[in-house]
Scaffold this motif. Structure first.
Motif, PDB file in Angstrom:
ATOM      1  N   PHE A 258       0.798  -1.225   0.000  1.00  4.85           N
ATOM      2  CA  PHE A 258       0.000   0.000   0.000  1.00  4.85           C
ATOM      3  C   PHE A 258       0.829   1.273   0.000  1.00  4.85           C
ATOM      4  O   PHE A 258       0.275   2.377  -0.094  1.00  4.85           O
ATOM      5  CB  PHE A 258      -0.975  -0.001   1.177  1.00  4.85           C
ATOM      6  CG  PHE A 258      -2.079  -1.012   1.018  1.00  4.85           C
ATOM      7  CD1 PHE A 258      -3.017  -0.889   0.002  1.00  4.85           C
ATOM      8  CD2 PHE A 258      -2.162  -2.096   1.873  1.00  4.85           C
ATOM      9  CE1 PHE A 258      -4.026  -1.825  -0.166  1.00  4.85           C
ATOM     10  CE2 PHE A 258      -3.171  -3.038   1.723  1.00  4.85           C
ATOM     11  CZ  PHE A 258      -4.108  -2.908   0.706  1.00  4.85           C
ATOM     12  N   ASP A 259       2.158   1.132   0.093  1.00  2.00           N
ATOM     13  CA  ASP A 259       3.001   2.320  -0.021  1.00  2.00           C
ATOM     14  C   ASP A 259       2.970   2.897  -1.430  1.00  2.00           C
ATOM     15  O   ASP A 259       3.417   4.035  -1.641  1.00  2.00           O
ATOM     16  CB  ASP A 259       4.436   2.003   0.390  1.00  2.00           C
ATOM     17  CG  ASP A 259       4.567   1.798   1.891  1.00  2.00           C
ATOM     18  OD1 ASP A 259       3.920   2.550   2.641  1.00  2.00           O
ATOM     19  OD2 ASP A 259       5.296   0.881   2.317  1.00  2.00           O
ATOM     20  N   PHE A 260       2.433   2.137  -2.386  1.00  2.00           N
ATOM     21  CA  PHE A 260       2.276   2.686  -3.728  1.00  2.00           C
ATOM     22  C   PHE A 260       1.058   3.597  -3.829  1.00  2.00           C
ATOM     23  O   PHE A 260       0.873   4.272  -4.841  1.00  2.00           O
ATOM     24  CB  PHE A 260       2.202   1.565  -4.769  1.00  2.00           C
ATOM     25  CG  PHE A 260       3.542   0.970  -5.084  1.00  2.00           C
ATOM     26  CD1 PHE A 260       4.465   1.670  -5.830  1.00  2.00           C
ATOM     27  CD2 PHE A 260       3.891  -0.276  -4.605  1.00  2.00           C
ATOM     28  CE1 PHE A 260       5.713   1.146  -6.113  1.00  2.00           C
ATOM     29  CE2 PHE A 260       5.137  -0.823  -4.875  1.00  2.00           C
ATOM     30  CZ  PHE A 260       6.050  -0.100  -5.626  1.00  2.00           C
ATOM     31  N   LEU A 261       0.213   3.614  -2.800  1.00  2.00           N
ATOM     32  CA  LEU A 261      -0.830   4.622  -2.735  1.00  2.00           C
ATOM     33  C   LEU A 261      -0.210   5.905  -2.191  1.00  2.00           C
ATOM     34  O   LEU A 261       0.603   5.856  -1.264  1.00  2.00           O
ATOM     35  CB  LEU A 261      -1.961   4.166  -1.810  1.00  2.00           C
ATOM     36  CG  LEU A 261      -2.837   3.036  -2.323  1.00  2.00           C
ATOM     37  CD1 LEU A 261      -3.814   2.600  -1.232  1.00  2.00           C
ATOM     38  CD2 LEU A 261      -3.597   3.453  -3.575  1.00  2.00           C
ATOM     39  N   PRO A 262      -0.577   7.056  -2.726  1.00  2.00           N
ATOM     40  CA  PRO A 262      -0.017   8.310  -2.214  1.00  2.00           C
ATOM     41  C   PRO A 262      -0.332   8.498  -0.735  1.00  2.00           C
ATOM     42  O   PRO A 262      -1.243   7.857  -0.193  1.00  2.00           O
ATOM     43  CB  PRO A 262      -0.719   9.371  -3.073  1.00  2.00           C
ATOM     44  CG  PRO A 262      -1.077   8.651  -4.340  1.00  2.00           C
ATOM     45  CD  PRO A 262      -1.436   7.263  -3.915  1.00  2.00           C
TER      46      PRO A 262
END
Length: 316
Positions: A262-266
């Motif tokens: 989920f670190d690929f979500l801003p």
């Protein structure tokens, strides 16, 4: 190609009309605009753009964006705003079967995966032929960005054919999931490929074993592949290595140290973080030492460099 300097992203909300291939699709388009940006609220997102601003320039590359399960067209608005300011037109949509805004959301139905590439292909059709400024797009320069299910979707769009039978050995377990039941009951409809897409950014796709060397054999466009080091939400760190190894093209492969899926979500807004703290804290909580804001600054810049290289410089 003419890409003029711009001062902000223009923003227009759009609807792709329903047709024989699927339901209506809600989305947003960002594009170069010669005006001063302002902060505007769209759904739960604070965007910096100018609503319905006249477009500047012509022959712009088009980039389409596909969100993960439960996401929306606004997830990557900051990336879209930056790309628009640099001369790209960006279209992002809510996938009707598994968007967080969908009234008919059913992510446990395999159709929610199979329909996604068709959603994007229909959106490209709309942008080229029915959007008010479609004549400003260079149809030979179409790119793609996708995260999680959106990344799986992107692999299919650029030519990959997943072998769904691999799921039968390790069926995902979550409420409402019927994938394996549906796979056993009969053949799954083929996923749409779209040869108009000339470059793809793939971020943390699930389903590594589904994409065999044979299934990926028709992929021929440049790929920038991002992977989290720790995975999560059904995505294994091994998925990325497996897919990249099986690609017939050499990918621009980047594993993000200390990152989870989920670190690929801003970075989450304070409002959104409060809503998720009990049910889905992993959406907004990073491992100690990981700076999500700094990562996304670099993530966005590297995506811009990749898309410029393959959609702009390669065609000059």
């Amino acid at each position: 190609m003419s890409i003029l300097p711009s001062w902000s992203a223009g923003l227009q909300l759009v609807d792709v009309p329903k047709d024989s291939h699927g339901p209506a699709i809600a989305g947003a388009v960002w594009y170069p605009c010669a005006a001063t940006p302002v902060e505007i609220k769209v759904a739960s997102f604070d965007m910096n753009a100018v609503r319905d601003c006249p477009i500047t320039g012509t022959k712009h590359p088009l980039v389409v964006v596909s969100h993960g399960a439960g996401g929306t067209f606004g997830n990557y608005h900051a990336l879209a705003e930056m790309l628009a300011d640099k001369g790209f037109i960006v279209a992002a949509i809510n996938h009707p079967l598994d968007s967080g805004q969908s009234k008919v959301r059913n992510p446990g139905d395999i159709a929610s995966m199979v329909q996604r590439p068709t959603d994007i292909s229909r959106s490209i059709d709309f942008m080229l032929h029915n959007w008010r400024d479609g004549g400003r797009i260079d149809a030979a320069r179409v790119g793609f960005i996708g995260f999680s299910r959106g990344a799986f979707n992107g692999l299919a769009l650029i030519g990959a054919d997943p072998d769904w039978n691999f799921l039968l050995d390790n069926c995902p377990v979550y409420p409402g999931n019927r994938f394996c039941e549906q796979i056993r009951s009969g053949p799954i409809a083929p996923m749409t490929h779209d040869a108009r897409i000339k470059a793809a950014v793939i971020a943390d796709s699930p389903g590594g074993p589904l994409f065999t060397r044979e299934g990926l054999g028709n992929v021929s466009v440049p790929v920038q592949y991002w992977a989290s080091e720790r995975g999560g939400d059904g995505v294994s760190p091994d998925d990325a290595a497996m897919i990249v190894q099986n690609l017939p093209v050499k990918a621009d492969f980047r594993v993000v140290s200390n990152s989870g899926h989920f670190d690929f979500l801003p970075p989450c807004t304070e409002e959104f973080a409060k809503r998720t703290v009990e049910d889905e804290p992993e959406l907004c909580t990073d491992k100690t030492g990981f700076d999500r804001a700094a990562f996304h600054k670099q993530f966005n810049a590297d995506i811009l460099t990749f898309l410029r290289k393959h959609l702009v410089e390669a065609n000059q």
